[in-house]
Write a protein that holds these residues in place. Structure first.
Motif: not given
Length: 719
Positions: A45-73
């Motif tokens: 769901l987060i990725n769907a919302l992020y994609a929507r905001a990326s396509r629509d510059p009229e959307i102002s999206l602020t994400i408040l969180t902690a410890l984002t889990l990223e695939r190790p590289r």
């Protein structure tokens, strides 16, 4: 998708785009999204919302969180040969949040901001955007700060009860979400709350359990691409970490309370505690080998112990780390606590025996000050079995099964008689051995939690950090539950005055975050028999050189000097509480690496904090890594300090490859060249090891040389 006001809460297959449409229709295009720390993020769901905001510059999206889990590289050209295929295997069906890549690359769209109060350690060093948007906050203040940032959307990954679809569990993350919702509701702010059910998420009890009616929408998850993040079990426990963990393990009191963080040092503590419990004589021999009992025997006798765990431990921990799961399965995490303060005190004092409730407890409660019971008090006591199931409470009266009643006053003689004769339970029940705020671990850990029997599951309660990380919510109860508390965390370095930096470098660059460390340190000082223990490796590598983590001063501070308590390095224990500056400095120099002790001594004398004629005691002047390595080697020869105490994600062949790469890393260029030119003798496992490193066939001189070196090392170790 399901509306909160609907009575039928069965999941309806409906696209996330429709949910996002509804959110924007209700709130407009300024969205401030609160996401849980760690595992509880509904990534699809987060990725769907992020994609929507990326396509629509009229959307102002602020994400408040902690410890984002990223695939190790792994970027290192040689290490990546081993590690990246392992990561591909572990994260085959894990998709990280889209915003994470953009943050890493400094490529967030102008209409999207990401603000975190805790980073994966070291992951955002040098990242200007992440550093500028970091919010420094105690864990207990995180919900407040999220609301203050204008939060109007809350999203949460949840588990669903297999027998009752209306019952959901916040599972891995009841830590702050419920508190955020309470604050928003109290403010009368319009907001949207979304739950996303994940079938692999364990259903946990306690405050984690909520009704589906709490949410505006309940969605489901495509697990084929959005599996749960797993913590890789790859780095071995180092000798220094084992030494630190062993020192800490004997400061944990039987019948006490434990808080642990994540990492190799915590694994070492848990392994030490298991040795203490199941191989006690060998454990004591290990303490003697490390000279721990001789140096710190008085401190251990006063605050810890070396014997097996009879009463067991209770966990009060913001993070339910996998180590607690190990202690639970080992029969060590077994001290049950109860949610009524007077009952807990009577259990602590041995007046109330959980398996046989005595009538003496009735007067004992009255003597503690319990008078008129409220309905809530009665319900808690009945839940825990103090009152039997045949009586009930109404309008200030306790009513027995036969209808006889008396006022719910524990000091009233008539009430005492009625309770003793008709309302007293036979034994306590529903005790908890752990209260945790969030969890994160391996697939085996998640599977174990999913497969728990109901009785065992009921002992592991998840709740908000507002309860776990402080005493404020219910001081009498938490003080009674958290007896002999040992709150154990890690630091980056410690100054000679006892101030500890755990989250931020002197430059201001944030390594991780305060999290709950300050909370637990402060709470240890509030509890009459509580102690804070901060574990710090004595040295670190910096620009290719060894430097001390015990320093004169440091330009960052997480734990101020006035909250100094116990500090442990691989060389020992420094008990700093209630000590003078002189004694604090002596204690810290005693556990510093001896290569740096002379300079620390000179610095302390120059500042007037040590007498000019003071000398380091001979017993503490031989703090060298070689000594630690020798002691750990002695233990490993007796199967007491294995590299991977709780298993690892490497196959046997990958372990051989890892060992070979480690051996190569210690060689000088000249030694590497001589080794590569030696005649090759192919061992039976060599082809498999080479395949695991992608070296079955080679192209180019570097690959050829690496292959030759690997074959040579394997041949040497097989000889």
């Amino acid at each position: 998708m399901q509306r909160r006001e609907d009575s039928d809460v069965e999941l309806i297959k409906m696209g996330y785009e429709t949910c996002i449409d509804d959110i924007i229709a209700r709130l407009g295009k300024t969205l401030v999204l609160a996401l849980p720390l760690g595992l509880g993020k509904p990534i699809e769901l987060i990725n769907a919302l992020y994609a929507r905001a990326s396509r629509d510059p009229e959307i102002s999206l602020t994400i408040l969180t902690a410890l984002t889990l990223e695939r190790p590289r792994e970027a290192h050209p040689i290490k990546s040969r081993l590690l990246n295929p392992v990561f591909d295997r572990l994260y085959a069906n894990y998709t990280e949040p889209s915003y994470a890549k953009a943050v890493r690359e400094g490529a967030l769209p102008k209409n999207i901001a990401v603000r975190e109060f805790y980073f994966k350690p070291g992951s955002r060093l040098g990242n200007a955007g992440a550093q500028q948007n970091y919010i420094s906050s105690n864990y207990t203040h995180a919900a407040r700060d999220v609301v203050a940032q204008g939060c109007n959307v809350v999203m949460q990954l949840v588990a669903q009860d297999s027998e009752d679809s209306q019952r959901l569990s916040m599972s891995c993350n009841p830590d702050t979400s419920a508190e955020v919702v309470r604050h928003l509701t109290a403010l009368g702010r319009d907001f949207v709350s979304v739950a996303v059910v994940h079938p692999d998420l364990p259903y946990m009890v306690g405050d984690a359990e909520v009704s589906a009616e709490r949410y505006d929408y309940v969605l489901d998850t495509d697990t084929s691409e959005h599996g749960l993040f797993v913590m890789p079990k790859l780095p071995p426990v180092s000798p220094s970490d084992y030494a630190i963990g062993l020192h800490a393990s004997c400061l944990i009191a039987d019948g006490g309370t434990l808080q642990l963080g994540i990492g190799a040092m915590s694994d070492a503590i848990v392994h030490g505690v298991q040795l203490r419990h199941s191989r006690n004589e060998e454990y004591k021999a290990l303490l003697s080998r490390f000279n721990i009992d001789a140096r710190w025997g008085d401190l251990i006798a006063q605050y810890g112990g070396c014997d097996t765990f009879t009463e067991g431990l209770y966990g009060a921990t913001e993070m339910f780390v996998e180590g607690f799961w190990q202690l639970f399965n080992s029969g060590i995490l077994k001290r049950e606590v109860y949610d009524f303060w007077a009952l807990q005190i009577l259990v602590n004092e041995g007046i109330c025996q959980p398996k046989a409730i005595s009538v003496d407890t009735i007067k004992a409660m009255a003597e503690l000050g319990v008078r008129e019971l409220r309905g809530k008090d009665f319900a808690i006591l009945q839940y825990h079995g103090y009152f039997n199931e045949h009586c009930h409470y109404r309008d200030g009266y306790i009513i027995a099964a036969d209808g006889e009643s008396a006022s719910a006053n524990m000091a009233n003689p008539m009430s005492q008689r009625l309770i003793a004769e008709k309302c007293l339970g036979s034994s306590l029940r529903n005790g908890k051995v752990l209260h945790g705020g969030f969890f994160l671990g391996s697939e085996a850990f998640y599977r174990g939690l999913r497969e728990l029997e109901p009785e065992a599951r009921g002992k592991l309660a998840m709740c908000g950090v507002e309860k776990i990380n402080q005493l404020d919510f219910n001081p009498r109860l938490y003080q009674a539950q958290r007896r002999r508390a040992r709150f154990i965390n890690t630091g980056l370095n410690v100054s000679l005055q006892g101030a500890v930096a755990s989250d931020t470098l002197a430059s201001g660059q944030v390594v991780s975050g305060v999290g709950g460390q300050y909370n637990f340190v402060a709470m240890a000082h509030q509890l009459t028999d509580g102690r804070s223990i901060l574990m710090i490796r004595s040295t670190r590598m910096e620009k290719g050189e060894v430097v001390s983590n015990i320093v004169e001063n440091y330009g960052s501070c997480t734990i101020p000097r006035h909250l100094r308590d116990i500090v442990i390095t691989e060389y020992g224990i420094a008990d700093l509480r209630s000590k003078s500056d002189e004694d604090v400095i002596k204690g810290l120099i005693n556990i510093a690496d001896s290569r740096f002790q002379p300079d620390l001594l000179i610095t302390a004398k120059a500042s007037g904090k040590l007498a000019e004629n003071y000398q380091i005691p001979p017993a503490f002047s031989k703090n060298f890594p070689e000594r630690i390595h020798a002691d750990v080697a002695w233990a490993r020869a007796r199967n007491m300090m294995p590299s991977y105490p709780f298993g690892c994600d490497f196959s046997d062949i990958e372990l051989l490859a890892a060992k070979a790469l480690k051996s190569l890393a210690s060689l000088t260029p000249w030694q590497s060249l001589l080794l590569a030119l030696k005649p090759q003798k192919l061992s039976s496992v060599a082809p498999q090891v080479l395949a695991s490193l992608g070296l079955t066939t080679t192209s180019g001189l570097k690959d050829w040389l690496l292959k030759r070196l690997i074959l040579a090392v394997i041949a040497q170790e097989s000889a």
